[in-house]
Write an enzyme that holds these catalytic residues in place. Structure first.
Site, PDB file in Angstrom:
ATOM      1  N   ASP A   1       0.838  -1.199   0.000  1.00 42.34           N
ATOM      2  CA  ASP A   1       0.000   0.000   0.000  1.00 42.34           C
ATOM      3  C   ASP A   1       0.874   1.252   0.000  1.00 42.34           C
ATOM      4  OD1 ASP A   1      -2.342  -1.492   0.144  1.00 42.34           O
ATOM      5  OD2 ASP A   1      -2.368  -1.473   2.338  1.00 42.34           O
TER       6      ASP A   1
ATOM      7  N   TYR B   1       5.515  -8.774   8.502  1.00 44.58           N
ATOM      8  CA  TYR B   1       5.174  -7.354   8.644  1.00 44.58           C
ATOM      9  C   TYR B   1       5.275  -6.941  10.105  1.00 44.58           C
ATOM     10  CZ  TYR B   1       2.903  -7.872   4.050  1.00 44.58           C
ATOM     11  OH  TYR B   1       2.635  -8.125   2.728  1.00 44.58           O
TER      12      TYR B   1
ATOM     13  N   ASP C   1      -6.946   2.147   7.352  1.00 44.12           N
ATOM     14  CA  ASP C   1      -5.651   2.772   7.618  1.00 44.12           C
ATOM     15  C   ASP C   1      -5.848   4.283   7.608  1.00 44.12           C
ATOM     16  OD1 ASP C   1      -5.849   3.481   4.936  1.00 44.12           O
ATOM     17  OD2 ASP C   1      -4.080   2.363   4.279  1.00 44.12           O
TER      18      ASP C   1
ATOM     19  N   ARG D   1      -4.392  -4.684   6.746  1.00 44.00           N
ATOM     20  CA  ARG D   1      -5.448  -3.732   7.120  1.00 44.00           C
ATOM     21  C   ARG D   1      -6.731  -4.464   7.515  1.00 44.00           C
ATOM     22  NH1 ARG D   1      -7.010  -0.912   2.653  1.00 44.00           N
ATOM     23  NH2 ARG D   1      -5.738  -2.151   1.232  1.00 44.00           N
TER      24      ARG D   1
END
Length: 226
Positions: free
Chosen positions: A49, A77, A91, A183
């Site tokens: 993203d 992550y 987000d 997300r």
């Protein structure tokens, strides 16, 4: 010395606010200028993203045939979640649209909740995603204010580790399979905590055996003689 047409595999730390395609386009332009050619194959092995940073693998020339190989490798992550509030994009791309109670959330509750998401799980992708809906990208429809319904997808979360706990904020290390939307995981963790959550910082720290230490800065690549 690089051999871009024969095939190179480049590791970048994608900057904040850049799309993955922004980085690929910059790399393609730089290589085309260097080789004095109009076209060369360049692609990436897994979208990040715009508001995420971290490991992005870019393949050139004949090495683009290996993109699928990298896409299917396990990813790691580090994500920071704000608790008690949600946004349409899950987000910071969009503004907070709902707030929730957090007084009942403790470190112990978080630690008890996270294991529910480890293993094979179903996940509904975010409306703000590159998934296609009747030929259109879901994020294009969502940004126009249209309702987007996406089907759940099966994926695997290998592990979730709580790295830090603060009131209304947690930081997690997540190891997962291809197709995982961190997300969406934040959304689901918020719901499981009987509250809400969204991502406020996200970094991909690993793809397969490739870590941030293996990655170069895109500006270094663009300004150095390749």
């Amino acid at each position: 010395m690089y051999h871009f047409q024969e095939g190179e595999i480049l590791y970048f730390n994608k900057p904040l606010q850049w799309t993955s395609f922004d980085l690929v386009n910059k790399v393609r332009y730089q290589i085309s200028r260097f080789l004095k050619v109009k076209k060369i194959k360049v692609g990436h092995a897994g979208t990040l993203d715009p508001l995420a940073t971290g490991v992005l693998i870019v393949c050139t020339g004949k090495a683009t045939k290996r993109i699928d190989e990298f896409q299917y490798q396990t990813k790691e992550y580090v994500a920071s979640l704000r608790l008690g509030a949600s946004t349409p994009s899950f987000d910071l791309e969009t503004e907070v649209d709902q707030t929730f109670e957090t007084a009942h959330i403790t470190k112990e509750l978080v630690e008890q909740t996270l294991p529910r998401f480890v293993g094979s799980i179903e996940q509904i992708p975010p409306a703000y995603s590159a998934c296609k809906v009747k030929g259109d990208r879901a994020y294009d429809l969502a940004r126009k204010g249209m309702e987007v319904e996406l089907k759940p997808k099966m994926l695997v979360i290998d592990s979730i580790e709580l790295l830090a706990y603060q009131t209304q904020q947690i930081t997690l290390r997540i190891v997962c399979s291809k197709g995982t939307y961190i997300r969406a995981l934040a959304r689901d963790i918020g719901i499981a905590l009987r509250s809400g959550a969204h991502i406020i910082a996200l970094e991909r720290t690993k793809i397969g055996n490739i870590t941030l230490d293996d990655c170069m800065n895109i500006n270094d690549f663009l300004t150095h003689n390749i």
